[in-house]
Scaffold this motif. Structure first.
Motif, PDB file in Angstrom:
ATOM      1  N   UNK A 304      25.094  44.317  59.565  1.00 22.83           N
ATOM      2  CA  UNK A 304      24.254  44.849  60.641  1.00 22.83           C
ATOM      3  C   UNK A 304      24.339  46.375  60.666  1.00 22.83           C
ATOM      4  N   UNK A 305      23.297  46.983  61.197  1.00 20.06           N
ATOM      5  CA  UNK A 305      23.303  48.416  61.455  1.00 20.06           C
ATOM      6  C   UNK A 305      22.636  48.685  62.797  1.00 20.06           C
ATOM      7  N   UNK A 306      23.113  49.742  63.476  1.00 21.23           N
ATOM      8  CA  UNK A 306      22.495  50.147  64.731  1.00 21.23           C
ATOM      9  C   UNK A 306      22.584  51.659  64.848  1.00 21.23           C
ATOM     10  N   UNK A 307      21.444  52.272  65.142  1.00 21.88           N
ATOM     11  CA  UNK A 307      21.362  53.718  65.268  1.00 21.88           C
ATOM     12  C   UNK A 307      21.452  54.136  66.736  1.00 21.88           C
ATOM     13  N   UNK A 308      22.061  55.307  66.963  1.00 24.89           N
ATOM     14  CA  UNK A 308      22.058  55.931  68.282  1.00 24.89           C
ATOM     15  C   UNK A 308      22.550  54.971  69.370  1.00 24.89           C
ATOM     16  N   UNK A 309      23.710  54.424  69.154  1.00 24.68           N
ATOM     17  CA  UNK A 309      24.265  53.430  70.065  1.00 24.68           C
ATOM     18  C   UNK A 309      25.663  53.828  70.506  1.00 24.68           C
ATOM     19  N   UNK A 310      26.021  53.391  71.690  1.00 25.68           N
ATOM     20  CA  UNK A 310      27.375  53.633  72.192  1.00 25.68           C
ATOM     21  C   UNK A 310      28.379  52.625  71.636  1.00 25.68           C
ATOM     22  N   UNK A 311      27.911  51.450  71.263  1.00 24.61           N
ATOM     23  CA  UNK A 311      28.847  50.385  70.898  1.00 24.61           C
ATOM     24  C   UNK A 311      28.067  49.270  70.224  1.00 24.61           C
ATOM     25  N   UNK A 312      28.772  48.324  69.643  1.00 26.12           N
ATOM     26  CA  UNK A 312      28.170  47.085  69.146  1.00 26.12           C
ATOM     27  C   UNK A 312      29.087  45.920  69.487  1.00 26.12           C
ATOM     28  N   UNK A 313      28.487  44.760  69.665  1.00 23.65           N
ATOM     29  CA  UNK A 313      29.231  43.516  69.871  1.00 23.65           C
ATOM     30  C   UNK A 313      28.532  42.427  69.074  1.00 23.65           C
ATOM     31  N   UNK A 314      29.204  41.288  68.879  1.00 27.81           N
ATOM     32  CA  UNK A 314      28.593  40.222  68.095  1.00 27.81           C
ATOM     33  C   UNK A 314      29.183  38.881  68.500  1.00 27.81           C
ATOM     34  N   UNK A 315      28.553  37.805  68.030  1.00 21.41           N
ATOM     35  CA  UNK A 315      28.998  36.452  68.369  1.00 21.41           C
ATOM     36  C   UNK A 315      28.645  35.515  67.221  1.00 21.41           C
ATOM     37  N   UNK A 316      29.308  34.355  67.193  1.00 17.24           N
ATOM     38  CA  UNK A 316      29.014  33.390  66.133  1.00 17.24           C
ATOM     39  C   UNK A 316      29.396  31.982  66.582  1.00 17.24           C
ATOM     40  N   UNK A 317      28.737  30.989  65.976  1.00 16.33           N
ATOM     41  CA  UNK A 317      29.049  29.586  66.274  1.00 16.33           C
ATOM     42  C   UNK A 317      28.302  28.671  65.311  1.00 16.33           C
ATOM     43  N   UNK A 318      28.875  27.513  65.073  1.00 16.26           N
ATOM     44  CA  UNK A 318      28.124  26.447  64.392  1.00 16.26           C
ATOM     45  C   UNK A 318      27.194  25.741  65.366  1.00 16.26           C
ATOM     46  N   UNK A 319      27.412  25.947  66.677  1.00 21.98           N
ATOM     47  CA  UNK A 319      26.699  25.185  67.703  1.00 21.98           C
ATOM     48  C   UNK A 319      25.419  25.863  68.178  1.00 21.98           C
TER      49      UNK A 319
END
Length: 663
Positions: A304-319
């Motif tokens: 992933x990439x994100x420009x001009x951001x204070x932070x990033x978060x993410x999540x994942x699941x098989x569900x």
């Protein structure tokens, strides 16, 4: 959200349970002193090259920048995240930096963290929680070197040994680390949840981040205790997460290797969603036995990439079920709204099937009215975190029902504007993000689906179903001078954080818009503030000055009484007399200000001939003393005089707001 949607360390969204605990009170009359609220020299800061007296960034405004490249992997068995963060840091300040400070907010999970020791100072350390830093390297010039560092609770200090980062210089840091994901980690803003089709994992505050160095405090090193949230510089973040192939991963920003890792059916559906105003299923219940990547075993790296951001978060699941739709933005631009949630979130009366619709509508409203959404993707994730915002991504509770689902969708993604675009300091001034965002939500809720969930003023501002101007009285009266909007959240009694930062702050903007300035002047000034401070760091004084300059009004009395104090308002009708004792010559009305707060006087006069006079007496009348008299040109007998008949201002005693002739 309701208490079950938040743990004890989390912010809570509506405040019904908090307000319901406030006791009823009898107002104590205060002696009104005009000089306390109409101050000749309210502003102590006169402007400098960095911040203009007009409320705009000055001609030499600066802020530092930290760009991140993060490579991480996660073991779903041991729950260990292993990461390597490479930081490019630019010192754009005029100062040499003798040390560097970083935030390690995940250390809030330490058993002996400062937050925990506030309640149990003798708790033993648990080495299995928080960050485990394995290496820190510094590149200052051409060579890398391993460098010593100090970890103090949720901060890391790197001392530069008489080799400061000079003004205009750049350095690089590389930090290798691990931590074990806790069921409620990062101050309750990440965690995991078991579902029928697999665990949901949510990751936030998941890599070391640079503290802000600014023109007010230098290094901002307030520890992360729990109530105060983020204050971060703007960055380009490039991050990769390597996880088992059967997982669906979503993250803040744009997935840049989707063509390489996603299956053809998923890519086709995403293409369709980017062109559709209606929600398109990307992964339906029928697809739960199949993954979304081309690989069927082993591991996959999501980039992933994100420009001009204070932070990033993410999540994942098989569900995760997954759906998406097009967001229509100004000037013909578009973005993608998407939601991921387990099958359980679609059952009974739960409303996750409408999450994407709600996010799309909210972003379109905010973009049209205030400032265009600056990112390519907006994501809502169902999971254990009840409601937490990140730039372009929100963690929302998996059990949300329709009304709560809309509150979550509009509020958490609304934080993209405050404080992610307008980058205020949440750790010191939560009213500048929580309250401003809650105010935006009010107008969006009135518009969504022809007001399906409106009016928000009765649902959020007045959780008891009453009038918000009346309910805010309890907040003002009971929170006291020790807990004002200018108090940092970790210094407040916790029960007042939400009534003040959300409710009082948002209602203050409603007063400005509906009573004091009017929608046209307010909207112009507020929009100007957003545009001037987009991707910058305003302070409260910058907001105050910006609103005054945009609206052309001296509002220092309002900032003084509403933000710096919890002063109460009590306007009372003292007398009503016919001019020269003749009903055809009009009436003279005398009103007294019996508390320290002031407001314009909203008046309604009813005559026996059926005529109704409605008008506003400007707030400046209170500069001259505690009473004022004004004339109304009535031509018949008056049946009633009422102050604030629609209950638009928070008057603590409405028994003295009505006059009727004695019969």
């Amino acid at each position: 959200m309701q208490n079950k949607y938040k743990n004890n360390n989390m912010k809570q969204f509506p405040i019904a349970l908090v307000i319901s605990s406030f006791f009823l009170y009898t107002p104590i009359r205060a002696q009104f002193d005009p000089s306390k609220i109409f101050q000749q020299d309210f502003y102590k800061f006169k402007g400098d090259p960095y911040r203009s007296a007009s409320g705009k960034p000055g001609p030499h405004y600066w802020q530092n920048q930290a760009d991140y490249q993060v490579k991480a992997s996660f073991d779903t068995t041991t729950l260990q995240l292993k990461g390597d963060v490479h930081i490019h840091y630019s010192n754009n300040s005029p100062d040499p930096l003798d040390e560097l400070w970083l935030q390690l907010d995940q250390n809030n999970t330490l058993t002996n963290s400062r937050a925990n020791r506030m309640h149990d100072p003798n708790v033993p350390a648990d080495p299995t929680t928080g960050y485990q830093i394995t290496q820190v390297r510094l590149k200052q010039g051409s060579d890398w070197e391993t460098i010593p560092y100090l970890v103090d609770d949720t901060r890391m200090q790197i001392r530069l040994a008489n080799r400061p980062v000079k003004a205009g210089d750049k350095i690089e840091l590389d930090i290798q680390y691990t931590y074990v994901l806790q069921a409620s980690g990062g101050g309750g803003r990440s965690g995991y949840l078991a579902t029928k089709n697999g665990r949901i994992f949510e990751f936030s505050y998941w890599y070391p981040r640079m503290c802000v160095y600014d023109d007010y405090y230098g290094w901002n090193t307030l520890p992360f205790i729990g109530s105060g949230e983020m204050y971060l510089d703007y960055s380009h973040v490039d991050y990769s997460v390597t996880v088992p192939a059967n997982l669906v991963v979503v993250g803040a920003g744009e997935l840049i290797n989707g063509q390489d890792i996603l299956s053809q059916p998923v890519r086709n559906r995403l293409t369709q969603a980017r062109q559709s105003d209606k929600t398109v299923p990307i992964r339906s219940a029928a697809d739960l036995t199949r993954g979304v990547t081309q690989a069927t075993k082993g591991e996959v790296t999501w980039h992933f990439q994100m420009q001009n951001t204070r932070d990033v978060a993410w999540a994942m699941s098989t569900a995760f079920l997954w759906d998406a739709a097009k967001i229509n933005l100004p000037e013909g631009k578009t973005a993608l709204a998407q939601s991921v949630y387990p099958l359980e979130s679609t059952q009974d009366s739960l409303a996750w099937g409408r999450s994407t619709e709600m996010i799309k509508a909210s972003i379109e409203h905010y973009s049209k009215k205030w400032f265009p959404f600056p990112y390519t993707t907006a994501t809502s994730v169902a999971g254990p975190v009840g409601g937490m915002e990140f730039p372009g991504l929100a963690f929302n509770h998996w059990q949300a029902k329709p009304y709560i689902m809309y509150l979550l969708a509009s509020h958490e993604i609304g934080h993209t504007w405050f404080p992610m675009i307008v980058g205020s300091d949440e750790r010191r001034y939560p009213f500048m993000d929580e309250g401003f965002n809650t105010f935006l939500n009010v107008l969006a809720q009135e518009e969504f689906n022809d007001g399906e969930f409106a009016p928000k003023r009765d649902g959020e501002y007045a959780p008891g179903g009453g009038n918000p101007a009346d309910e805010i009285i309890q907040v003002i009266a009971t929170s006291g001078e020790a807990n004002t909007l200018m108090t940092r959240p970790d210094a407040m009694d916790r029960k007042y954080v939400h009534p003040l930062a959300y409710f009082k702050s948002a209602f203050g903007l409603t007063l400005l818009r509906d009573v004091i300035l009017g929608p046209d002047k307010f909207d112009y000034a507020f929009r100007q503030y957003i545009h001037h401070w987009a991707f910058k760091h305003p302070r409260p004084e910058d907001f105050f000055r910006s609103m005054e300059n945009g609206a052309g009004e001296d509002l220092s009395w309002f900032w003084c009484g509403w933000y710096y104090h919890n002063w109460q308002l009590d306007q009372a009708i003292s007398s009503v007399n016919y001019t020269d004792n003749e009903s055809t010559k009009g009436i003279d009305i005398t009103v007294a200000n019996q508390q320290q707060m002031v407001m314009p006087i909203l008046v309604e006069v009813n005559e026996t001939n059926g005529k109704i006079h409605q008008f506003t007496v400007p707030v400046e009348v209170w500069q001259q003393g505690a009473t004022t008299t004004f004339h109304v040109p009535t031509t018949s007998e008056v049946t009633a005089v009422t102050i604030d008949p629609q209950h638009r201002v928070p008057d603590v005693d409405r028994t003295n707001n009505v006059w009727k002739p004695k019969r």
